[in-house]
Design a protein around this motif. Structure first.
Motif, PDB file in Angstrom:
ATOM      1  N   UNK A 130       3.700 -10.532   0.966  1.00 24.44           N
ATOM      2  CA  UNK A 130       3.798  -8.985   1.187  1.00 24.44           C
ATOM      3  C   UNK A 130       4.564  -8.618  -0.082  1.00 24.44           C
ATOM      4  N   UNK A 131       4.301  -7.559  -1.015  1.00 22.04           N
ATOM      5  CA  UNK A 131       5.277  -7.212  -2.232  1.00 22.04           C
ATOM      6  C   UNK A 131       5.598  -5.881  -1.964  1.00 22.04           C
ATOM      7  N   UNK A 132       5.401  -5.116  -0.902  1.00 16.91           N
ATOM      8  CA  UNK A 132       5.798  -3.845  -0.820  1.00 16.91           C
ATOM      9  C   UNK A 132       7.033  -3.690  -0.401  1.00 16.91           C
TER      10      UNK A 132
END
Length: 139
Positions: A130-132
């Motif tokens: 997850x890069x958010x």
């Protein structure tokens, strides 16, 4: 503020409803939550909502059309609320999750009541990248 009690959950009356808004019946609310769960389960949360109801789309979900129309789903999503607007400042809660905290607790209780673990239980764990930005931490 008026409260509508549906089962064990509380839904507060949104006073900003347009005059043409039809009240939600219990079957419709159950269908709405079923669609939310199904979309999340099928990883359809990042897809354009219109594509889920469009038969020519690759993301078409026939069960969505069977449950309710896209316009009704969007209308319910726009106007449903699980908190009292008059108690915004009186709660003093710093959590960003407070608006749906009450309904989420009821949902968790129902899930706990539905599962009866036995000796033949296997729990698997999977982590997704997850890069958010996430406003809360989960451990």
């Amino acid at each position: 503020m008026l409260k509508y009690c549906i089962g064990t959950s509380l839904i507060y009356k949104n006073l900003n409803l347009p005059p043409q808004f039809e009240p939600i019946v219990i079957e419709e609310l159950q269908g709405y939550f079923a669609l939310l769960i199904a979309f999340g389960f099928n990883r359809k949360s990042d897809v354009n909502l219109n594509d889920l109801w469009r038969p020519t789309s690759i993301n078409y979900q026939p069960y969505a059309t069977a449950v309710m129309s896209r316009i009704r789903f969007q209308t319910i999503s726009r106007y449903i609320q699980f908190y009292d607007r008059n108690s915004l400042n009186s709660k003093g809660n710093k959590s960003k999750f407070w608006k749906i905290e009450e309904i989420f607790k009821i949902f968790q209780e129902n899930l706990n009541n539905a599962l009866e673990p036995s000796e033949q239980l296997c729990v698997d764990e999977c982590l997704y990248s997850f890069r958010g930005h996430c406003p809360f931490r989960q451990f």
